[in-house]
Structures are given as C-alpha cells and as structure tokens.
Design a protein around this motif. Structure first.
Motif, PDB file in Angstrom:
ATOM      1  N   LEU A 115      16.065  20.415   1.585  1.00  0.00           N
ATOM      2  CA  LEU A 115      16.487  21.222   2.718  1.00  0.00           C
ATOM      3  C   LEU A 115      17.800  22.049   2.475  1.00  0.00           C
ATOM      4  O   LEU A 115      18.539  21.703   1.484  1.00  0.00           O
ATOM      5  CB  LEU A 115      17.160  19.917   3.702  1.00  0.00           C
ATOM      6  N   PRO A 116      18.086  22.900   3.114  1.00  0.00           N
ATOM      7  CA  PRO A 116      19.345  23.635   2.957  1.00  0.00           C
ATOM      8  C   PRO A 116      20.516  22.843   3.247  1.00  0.00           C
ATOM      9  O   PRO A 116      20.460  21.703   3.883  1.00  0.00           O
ATOM     10  CB  PRO A 116      19.437  24.587   4.170  1.00  0.00           C
ATOM     11  N   PRO A 117      21.749  23.034   2.498  1.00  0.00           N
ATOM     12  CA  PRO A 117      22.799  22.015   2.554  1.00  0.00           C
ATOM     13  C   PRO A 117      23.007  21.791   3.816  1.00  0.00           C
ATOM     14  O   PRO A 117      23.910  20.696   4.150  1.00  0.00           O
ATOM     15  CB  PRO A 117      23.858  22.960   1.550  1.00  0.00           C
ATOM     16  N   ASP A 118      23.156  22.825   4.725  1.00  0.00           N
ATOM     17  CA  ASP A 118      23.654  22.626   6.048  1.00  0.00           C
ATOM     18  C   ASP A 118      22.709  21.643   7.085  1.00  0.00           C
ATOM     19  O   ASP A 118      23.246  21.205   8.149  1.00  0.00           O
ATOM     20  CB  ASP A 118      24.008  23.931   6.868  1.00  0.00           C
ATOM     21  N   ARG A 119      21.760  21.407   6.465  1.00  0.00           N
ATOM     22  CA  ARG A 119      20.684  20.590   7.327  1.00  0.00           C
ATOM     23  C   ARG A 119      20.552  19.100   6.619  1.00  0.00           C
ATOM     24  O   ARG A 119      19.601  18.426   7.207  1.00  0.00           O
ATOM     25  CB  ARG A 119      19.501  21.124   7.483  1.00  0.00           C
ATOM     26  N   VAL A 120      21.040  18.900   5.397  1.00  0.00           N
ATOM     27  CA  VAL A 120      20.777  17.507   4.800  1.00  0.00           C
ATOM     28  C   VAL A 120      21.205  16.381   5.506  1.00  0.00           C
ATOM     29  O   VAL A 120      20.483  15.282   5.556  1.00  0.00           O
ATOM     30  CB  VAL A 120      21.341  17.909   3.227  1.00  0.00           C
ATOM     31  N   MET A 121      22.537  16.331   6.142  1.00  0.00           N
ATOM     32  CA  MET A 121      22.993  15.157   6.907  1.00  0.00           C
ATOM     33  C   MET A 121      22.063  15.019   8.173  1.00  0.00           C
ATOM     34  O   MET A 121      21.733  13.817   8.153  1.00  0.00           O
ATOM     35  CB  MET A 121      24.461  15.572   7.299  1.00  0.00           C
ATOM     36  N   ALA A 122      21.509  16.009   8.594  1.00  0.00           N
ATOM     37  CA  ALA A 122      20.914  15.636   9.923  1.00  0.00           C
ATOM     38  C   ALA A 122      19.331  15.022   9.560  1.00  0.00           C
ATOM     39  O   ALA A 122      19.065  14.287  10.113  1.00  0.00           O
ATOM     40  CB  ALA A 122      20.600  17.065  10.934  1.00  0.00           C
ATOM     41  N   GLY A 123      18.863  15.543   8.524  1.00  0.00           N
ATOM     42  CA  GLY A 123      17.633  15.279   7.717  1.00  0.00           C
ATOM     43  C   GLY A 123      17.691  13.821   7.416  1.00  0.00           C
ATOM     44  O   GLY A 123      16.881  12.950   7.602  1.00  0.00           O
ATOM     45  N   THR A 124      18.916  13.383   6.745  1.00  0.00           N
ATOM     46  CA  THR A 124      19.065  11.995   6.258  1.00  0.00           C
ATOM     47  C   THR A 124      19.179  11.183   7.347  1.00  0.00           C
ATOM     48  O   THR A 124      18.634   9.983   7.194  1.00  0.00           O
ATOM     49  CB  THR A 124      20.238  11.974   5.212  1.00  0.00           C
ATOM     50  N   ALA A 125      19.886  11.496   8.431  1.00  0.00           N
ATOM     51  CA  ALA A 125      20.237  10.631   9.338  1.00  0.00           C
ATOM     52  C   ALA A 125      19.023  10.363  10.081  1.00  0.00           C
ATOM     53  O   ALA A 125      18.704   9.114  10.589  1.00  0.00           O
ATOM     54  CB  ALA A 125      21.191  11.391  10.324  1.00  0.00           C
ATOM     55  N   THR A 126      17.976  11.318  10.478  1.00  0.00           N
ATOM     56  CA  THR A 126      16.911  11.218  11.187  1.00  0.00           C
ATOM     57  C   THR A 126      15.901  10.253  10.484  1.00  0.00           C
ATOM     58  O   THR A 126      15.314   9.282  10.928  1.00  0.00           O
ATOM     59  CB  THR A 126      16.253  12.494  11.381  1.00  0.00           C
ATOM     60  N   MET A 127      15.700  10.467   9.117  1.00  0.00           N
ATOM     61  CA  MET A 127      14.970   9.710   8.346  1.00  0.00           C
ATOM     62  C   MET A 127      15.284   8.143   8.435  1.00  0.00           C
ATOM     63  O   MET A 127      14.696   7.444   8.302  1.00  0.00           O
ATOM     64  CB  MET A 127      15.026  10.264   6.947  1.00  0.00           C
ATOM     65  N   SER A 128      16.664   8.122   8.201  1.00  0.00           N
ATOM     66  CA  SER A 128      17.246   6.526   8.248  1.00  0.00           C
ATOM     67  C   SER A 128      16.746   5.996   9.376  1.00  0.00           C
ATOM     68  O   SER A 128      16.550   4.785   9.395  1.00  0.00           O
ATOM     69  CB  SER A 128      18.647   6.765   7.698  1.00  0.00           C
ATOM     70  N   SER A 129      16.965   6.501  10.445  1.00  0.00           N
ATOM     71  CA  SER A 129      16.782   6.163  11.748  1.00  0.00           C
ATOM     72  C   SER A 129      15.227   5.334  11.980  1.00  0.00           C
ATOM     73  O   SER A 129      14.896   4.716  12.814  1.00  0.00           O
ATOM     74  CB  SER A 129      17.131   7.042  12.958  1.00  0.00           C
ATOM     75  N   THR A 130      14.336   5.980  11.245  1.00  0.00           N
ATOM     76  CA  THR A 130      12.754   5.876  11.427  1.00  0.00           C
ATOM     77  C   THR A 130      12.906   4.260  11.024  1.00  0.00           C
ATOM     78  O   THR A 130      11.954   3.625  11.758  1.00  0.00           O
ATOM     79  CB  THR A 130      12.049   6.475  10.503  1.00  0.00           C
ATOM     80  N   LEU A 131      13.504   3.602  10.198  1.00  0.00           N
ATOM     81  CA  LEU A 131      13.648   2.177  10.073  1.00  0.00           C
ATOM     82  C   LEU A 131      13.686   1.181  11.282  1.00  0.00           C
ATOM     83  O   LEU A 131      12.862   0.205  11.617  1.00  0.00           O
ATOM     84  CB  LEU A 131      14.497   1.773   8.976  1.00  0.00           C
ATOM     85  N   GLY A 132      14.829   1.747  12.174  1.00  0.00           N
ATOM     86  CA  GLY A 132      14.954   1.161  13.437  1.00  0.00           C
ATOM     87  C   GLY A 132      13.653   1.418  14.441  1.00  0.00           C
ATOM     88  O   GLY A 132      13.311   0.686  15.192  1.00  0.00           O
ATOM     89  N   VAL A 133      13.362   2.647  14.479  1.00  0.00           N
ATOM     90  CA  VAL A 133      12.159   2.899  15.366  1.00  0.00           C
ATOM     91  C   VAL A 133      11.026   2.492  15.184  1.00  0.00           C
ATOM     92  O   VAL A 133      10.233   1.479  16.037  1.00  0.00           O
ATOM     93  CB  VAL A 133      12.177   4.718  15.449  1.00  0.00           C
ATOM     94  N   GLY A 134      10.378   2.226  13.970  1.00  0.00           N
ATOM     95  CA  GLY A 134       9.218   1.713  13.671  1.00  0.00           C
ATOM     96  C   GLY A 134       9.488   0.198  13.857  1.00  0.00           C
ATOM     97  O   GLY A 134       8.439  -0.581  14.549  1.00  0.00           O
TER      98      GLY A 134
END
Length: 476
Positions: A115-134
């Motif tokens: 991801l572009p540097p300005d989107r890494v934090m948002a991508g990481t946060a969303t990916m991390s949240s999938t643990l709780g969603v599942g």
C-alpha cells in the motif's frame, strides 16, 4: 484490501464456528465434554505453533506464496471436517484449519509492503479488526447453518469459503518483492513448537487437570526448560526463526508485553458474555436467551471493531500509534469494569460490548503499526506472527482463569450446580487490571519513542554541525 480482509475474517471464523456445534458433535460421535473441548484446543495449538513458522517463511520465500499455502491447508481441513467419520479425523481437520492462523500477520505485512505509505495505517487497522469480526459472527452463522441441516454443512460452507479466498489470493494479491532470504531454522521450529504446546496445554488444561497437579506443573516446567534452550539457540544461529535481538528492542518488547495483556482484557467479554446471555434468570446475572439470540447479540462487538478501525488509523497518524494503544487499553479497562457490575439490561450489556469493541479496535490497529515501525522491513511477517502468538497466549490465559473461577464458584439452580456471579466478576476485574497495565506499558512506549526521537534529533543536529565545520575547513 478486500481479498486480504476476507481472508482474515475467514480464518478467524474457523476458530469459533465449532463452538455452537459441540453439543451436536458430542452426541453424533459419542464424545464426552472433555473430549469435545479438544476440538477447540487443537485449533488454538496449531495456530500458535504455525503462525511464527508462516511468518518466517513469508519473509524468506514470499508472503503471498505462504499465504496461499496456509489457505490451502485451511481448505483441506474444512473438507476433511465435512466428510469426517470419527473424532480422530475431525481433530486432524481442526488442526489443519488452525494452521492457517498465520494468514492474519502475513496479510498485514503484505499491506505494509504494497500500500502507499498514507494508506498503510488504515489498511493495517482494518485487517487487524477482522479477527474480532470473524470471532463475533462465527457462532451465530454456524448456528444458522447447522440448525436446519447438520454440523457437516458448516464444514462444507467453510470449504467453499476457503477455496474462494484461495482463488482470490492467487488472482489478485501481488507477491511482495521484500525477502530476507536465508535458511529456515528447522531445529528452532521444533523447539518452539514443543515449548508452545507444553505452555498452552498447561494454561488451557490447568483448570481440568488441577493447577497443582503433576501434569500441569510438569508442562509448565517443560515449557520453561524447552523455551530457555530454544532462546539460547535463537541467539546463536545465523538465521533464527525469531530474531530475539530485534524483539528485545524497547518499543517492540513493550508492545508485545502489552499484547498479552490486551488479549486478556479483550477475551473476557468474548468468553463470558455468551454464558451470561444463555444463563437462566434465576442465577441473578443471566438473561435466559437461546444460543442463536446470544450469538446475534455478539455481532455488534465484531461490527464495532470493523467500524472504528479506520478511525483508530486516523488517531495513530495524528498522535502516534502508542497513543492509540493507550487509549484503546483504557477503554477496554472501562468496559471490563462495566461488565464486572453485571448489567441487568440487555441493551446496556450490548452497549458495553460495543465499548469493548472500540477499545479492542484501537489496540489491534496500533500494535502491528508499532511493531512494523521498529523492525527491519525484511522481518515484518515474522515480527507480526510473534505478536499474534502472544495475543493467543493472552486469550488462552483469560480463558483458563475464567474457567477456573466459574468452576470454583457455583450455586444451585433447579437442583443443578451452575456458575455463580462471583466467577464472572473476578474474571472481569482481572481483565480490567490487565487492560490498565497494558495502558501503562503503552505510556512507557511513548516515553521510549520520545527519548529515541530526541536522541536522533540531537545526532542529526551534531551531524549537521559537523557538515558545516567541514565545509568551512574546505573553503579555508
């Protein structure tokens, strides 16, 4: 983003989908309650053991390739579960499903690389949240499928979903160009597996075996001995499975310690709330709702994590990931205190679950960011995998403590012993304390970052003065 987050949700689903199926599986395969519980324990053990190996292999040979292999294992395990004919075959199926737990840290590392540097934090946060969603939607989804059909149908659905995600990964996820190379530490892998199995067995089975029993103490002692020898080996080998020197960096070390405590703080609600919802009202804390309704009440917790993850990325970009971690841990602490008061209203309970989901979303989004900012770019997958492993240790510890308290404190309802409110209250207070300590560790991370930043600025300033002096000397 879509494909990787789908993979994360699918993997986390595998850890919870069997929970509402245990009574039916026990009846169909003539299992005792203790035997059926191994279908959960085996998945947890396989995930804990395989995640660090998957992370190291991903750094070495390519994260997308290892991600695809992990999804293939999960697909094979789901298929075996769908056609299982015995407890042994189903146990192997659950182990294969658990072996794919490394998908989450691998996916986060791929986002960091692509991801572009300005989107890494948002991508990481969303990916991390999938643990709780599942985890939140797994139980009600499995109940909806199994109720009109059978538990085999749940595994057929898992097979189809896993296969679709595997095809999507091969088709759309690029291979990361960042690789560390080196040789895979086979001896280190066996040592870590042996140590983790002994440790997690002692934690997860201690309440059944007895905390002072020979098997429990023996497992703890074996884990300590094996992991000590393993650590010495990791420090000596040129290509370690886990780079302990990198893991000992203050920010990484403090973040990993906070991860264990956040796992405790987060899992109390996941574990105890369904029991509260299904317990009879005569207990004084229960709501007496069916399993399916209890599962539906858990969905807001998963959705809350997904909704608040992008907001946590914005907070991290403005105030730093350490601030996000500290804020999330404090919110988790507040949520557990509210849970310890045993709210008597279903609406209040669901609201507290939403509060806990906000805290978990903030913590889970911040921890990978802190880790990846302070490790070499060729070690992000293995570092994230170690962090995921420590989170598993935290949740397992919470489950062990909660199980011990619920078994120790009981009351009589209708002639049958059931857990009393004391066990719930004690577990929630311990989770609140763990969250508070995690917040203190996040504050320590902030202090380290400030000191490191000041030191680097001073070095840069001195380097600049030296450059000016050299320029003056040259001109003279």
């Amino acid at each position: 983003m879509f494909v990787l987050c789908g993979c994360g949700i699918t993997v986390s689903l595998m850890h919870t989908l069997v929970v509402p199926l245990l009574p039916e599986i026990s009846r169909g395969l003539h299992l005792s309650q203790d035997s059926a519980s191994w279908l959960l324990t085996a998945t947890m053990l396989a995930g804990a053991v395989c995640a660090p190996m998957a992370g190291r292999l991903g750094d070495m040979i390519g994260k997308r390739a290892v991600l695809a292999y992990a999804l293939a294992l999960m697909t094979a395990g789901s298929l075996l579960g769908a056609v299982s004919w015995s407890f042994g075959s189903l146990l192997v199926a659950r182990m294969l499903q658990g072996a794919a737990f490394g998908v989450l840290p691998l996916g986060i590392s791929i986002l960091k690389d692509e991801l572009p540097p300005d989107r890494v934090m948002a991508g990481t946060a969303t990916m991390s949240s999938t643990l709780g969603v599942g985890a939140a939607i797994g139980m009600p989804l499995a109940g909806v499928i199994a109720q009109p059909l059978s538990w085999h149908a749940v595994f057929w659905a898992a097979t189809a979903t896993s296969l679709v995600m595997l095809v999507l990964v091969v088709a759309f996820v690029p291979e990361s160009p960042l690789r560390s190379g080196g040789r895979f530490d086979v001896l280190g892998a066996f040592g870590l597996a042996a140590g983790l199995v002994a440790l997690l067995l002692a934690i997860s089975q201690g309440s059944r075996w007895g905390w002072a029993s020979v098997p429990t103490i023996g497992m703890f002692a074996a884990a300590a001995l094996v992991l000590a020898v393993w650590s010495a080996h990791q420090l000596r080998t040129r290509s370690p499975l886990v780079d302990l020197r990198t893991s000992a960096r203050p920010v990484v070390l403090l973040t990993n310690l906070a991860t264990v405590l956040v796992g405790v703080g987060m899992f109390a609600g996941f574990m105890l709330t369904p029991l509260q919802l299904q317990a009879e009202q005569a207990t004084g804390y229960g709501f007496g709702v069916p399993v399916l309704v209890a599962g539906v009440c858990m969905i807001p917790m998963g959705l809350g994590m997904l909704i608040f993850s992008p907001l946590s990325a914005k907070l991290s970009s403005r105030r730093g990931a350490h601030t996000t971690l500290m804020t999330g841990a404090l919110i988790l602490c507040a949520a557990n205190i509210c849970q310890a008061l045993l709210p008597g209203s279903l609406a209040v309970l669901v609201s507290v679950l939403m509060l806990a989901s906000i805290g978990a979303a903030l913590c889970f989004s911040a921890m990978p960011t802190l880790i990846m900012d302070w490790v070499p770019v060729t070690e992000t997958a293995s570092a994230n995998s170690l962090n995921a492993l420590l989170r598993t240790i935290g949740t397992s510890t919470c489950a062990a403590l909660g199980g011990t308290f619920l078994a120790a404190f009981t009351l009589d309802v209708g002639g049958a012993p059931v857990p009393s409110s004391t066990g719930f209250v004690l577990t929630y207070w311990i989770a609140a304390a763990a969250s508070l300590v995690a917040a203190a560790l996040a504050a320590a991370v902030a202090m380290v970052i400030r000191r490191t930043g000041s030191r680097l600025a001073r070095v840069a300033e001195l380097d600049g003065e030296g450059a000016v002096d050299n320029a003056v000397d040259t001109a003279a």
